[in-house]
Motif scaffolding. Sequence first.
Motif, PDB file in Angstrom:
ATOM      1  N   LEU A  49       0.827  -1.206   0.000  1.00  0.00           N
ATOM      2  CA  LEU A  49       0.000   0.000   0.000  1.00  0.00           C
ATOM      3  C   LEU A  49       0.863   1.259   0.000  1.00  0.00           C
ATOM      4  O   LEU A  49       0.623   2.196  -0.777  1.00  0.00           O
ATOM      5  N   ILE A  50       1.872   1.286   0.858  1.00  0.00           N
ATOM      6  CA  ILE A  50       2.713   2.482   0.947  1.00  0.00           C
ATOM      7  C   ILE A  50       3.534   2.655  -0.327  1.00  0.00           C
ATOM      8  O   ILE A  50       3.750   3.782  -0.794  1.00  0.00           O
ATOM      9  N   SER A  51       3.975   1.560  -0.931  1.00  0.00           N
ATOM     10  CA  SER A  51       4.691   1.651  -2.218  1.00  0.00           C
ATOM     11  C   SER A  51       3.776   2.238  -3.289  1.00  0.00           C
ATOM     12  O   SER A  51       4.195   3.099  -4.082  1.00  0.00           O
ATOM     13  N   TRP A  52       2.534   1.762  -3.326  1.00  0.00           N
ATOM     14  CA  TRP A  52       1.564   2.296  -4.277  1.00  0.00           C
ATOM     15  C   TRP A  52       1.304   3.775  -4.016  1.00  0.00           C
ATOM     16  O   TRP A  52       1.255   4.585  -4.952  1.00  0.00           O
ATOM     17  N   ILE A  57       1.607   9.797  -5.192  1.00  0.00           N
ATOM     18  CA  ILE A  57       1.930  11.178  -4.823  1.00  0.00           C
ATOM     19  C   ILE A  57       3.063  11.745  -5.676  1.00  0.00           C
ATOM     20  O   ILE A  57       3.281  12.956  -5.691  1.00  0.00           O
ATOM     21  N   SER A  58       3.761  10.873  -6.385  1.00  0.00           N
ATOM     22  CA  SER A  58       4.795  11.357  -7.308  1.00  0.00           C
ATOM     23  C   SER A  58       4.173  11.928  -8.583  1.00  0.00           C
ATOM     24  O   SER A  58       4.833  12.665  -9.324  1.00  0.00           O
ATOM     25  N   LYS A  59       2.901  11.602  -8.826  1.00  0.00           N
ATOM     26  CA  LYS A  59       2.234  12.016 -10.060  1.00  0.00           C
ATOM     27  C   LYS A  59       1.308  13.213  -9.885  1.00  0.00           C
ATOM     28  O   LYS A  59       1.066  13.960 -10.827  1.00  0.00           O
ATOM     29  N   GLU A  60       0.752  13.405  -8.677  1.00  0.00           N
ATOM     30  CA  GLU A  60      -0.195  14.489  -8.464  1.00  0.00           C
ATOM     31  C   GLU A  60      -0.271  14.842  -6.984  1.00  0.00           C
ATOM     32  O   GLU A  60       0.224  14.105  -6.130  1.00  0.00           O
ATOM     33  N   LYS A 178       7.474  10.939   6.489  1.00  0.00           N
ATOM     34  CA  LYS A 178       7.541  12.317   7.002  1.00  0.00           C
ATOM     35  C   LYS A 178       8.308  13.290   6.117  1.00  0.00           C
ATOM     36  O   LYS A 178       8.035  14.498   6.156  1.00  0.00           O
ATOM     37  N   ASN A 179       9.247  12.827   5.320  1.00  0.00           N
ATOM     38  CA  ASN A 179       9.981  13.723   4.436  1.00  0.00           C
ATOM     39  C   ASN A 179       9.432  13.742   3.016  1.00  0.00           C
ATOM     40  O   ASN A 179       9.946  14.463   2.153  1.00  0.00           O
ATOM     41  N   LYS A 180       8.410  12.941   2.778  1.00  0.00           N
ATOM     42  CA  LYS A 180       7.844  12.817   1.433  1.00  0.00           C
ATOM     43  C   LYS A 180       6.529  13.565   1.276  1.00  0.00           C
ATOM     44  O   LYS A 180       6.098  13.855   0.150  1.00  0.00           O
ATOM     45  N   VAL A 181       5.845  13.843   2.383  1.00  0.00           N
ATOM     46  CA  VAL A 181       4.549  14.509   2.372  1.00  0.00           C
ATOM     47  C   VAL A 181       4.476  15.479   3.550  1.00  0.00           C
ATOM     48  O   VAL A 181       5.304  15.435   4.450  1.00  0.00           O
ATOM     49  N   TYR A 182       3.451  16.341   3.531  1.00  0.00           N
ATOM     50  CA  TYR A 182       3.104  17.088   4.733  1.00  0.00           C
ATOM     51  C   TYR A 182       2.218  16.189   5.590  1.00  0.00           C
ATOM     52  O   TYR A 182       1.296  15.550   5.077  1.00  0.00           O
ATOM     53  N   SER A 195       1.841  16.441  -1.444  1.00  0.00           N
ATOM     54  CA  SER A 195       0.630  15.840  -0.905  1.00  0.00           C
ATOM     55  C   SER A 195       0.574  15.982   0.607  1.00  0.00           C
ATOM     56  O   SER A 195       1.586  16.220   1.272  1.00  0.00           O
ATOM     57  N   VAL A 196      -0.635  15.815   1.155  1.00  0.00           N
ATOM     58  CA  VAL A 196      -0.876  15.985   2.582  1.00  0.00           C
ATOM     59  C   VAL A 196      -1.544  14.725   3.119  1.00  0.00           C
ATOM     60  O   VAL A 196      -2.467  14.185   2.496  1.00  0.00           O
TER      61      VAL A 196
END
Length: 284
Positions: A49-52, A57-60, A178-182, A195-196
Amino acid sequence: MEFNSYIGIDWSGDKNKYQKGISVAKCEGGNKAPYIILPPKKYWTRTDLISWLINEISKEKILVGIDFSFSYPFYDKASYFPGVKDSPINPHDLWKMIDNINSNNENFYGGGVWNLNPYKNFYNSPKFKGKQYSSRRRLTEIISKTKKLSPSPTFNCVGPGAVGTGSLAGMRVLNFLKNKVYIWPFEKLSHKQKSVVVEVFPSFYFRVASVKPTKKIGYTLENINLALNFFKSSPLLKEQIISGPDQDDADSIISSAALRFYSRNNEIWKVPKSSQKEGWIFGV
């Protein structure tokens, strides 16, 4: 905040190889009905799930809601773990600690904390009920109860409505993301293309829409569509199957629609200062 899409995730913290209770729903802007995202295999794992999600979030820019407690009560006792010398004092340190304790457990499982002194004493776990366990509540849960409904105490890891086990696994995930999203509301948001991730409580959204599950049946398609209508969403088609051991699809579907609905209200994003340590359920 403007988002391209909205993802609601009904979460699971179990130790099994696959998490049958995980369900993922997505909806775009506007009012189109949410739709279920199927796992790459028969069931999701937290790792898959987290990989997906990272790929999405890399796309939008996405508002993601996940059904677990992002932190523990703090202000009731001025500590997450009162009396513990090195108890973390903010959510980021809490997530890191839970992740470190469970570093030997795969698939983001978090139950290793139940084996470690002094932290195990604070949990009602499948292993035993700790001497320092109590029904502590975060401010967001107190407010949630006065409005409609409150979730199970965050340190409770026993019973069908317990959120504790899922929250332990979830905190490991937050430490990873934590470093990939808000992660709201712990970080100041900007309008940059990032993404948030927020905490959701599906049962609260159903109750706000005056919809309750039917005994022995759960949420019928008609009831789900009533709730979707409340959140200004188009209905599901009549052939939609609501699956999951606990009707998990219903929870992910209503969460995605509620995320879209609430995110457009600026007041929803304004929450008390206590949320900086305790977190907040989006929409409460």
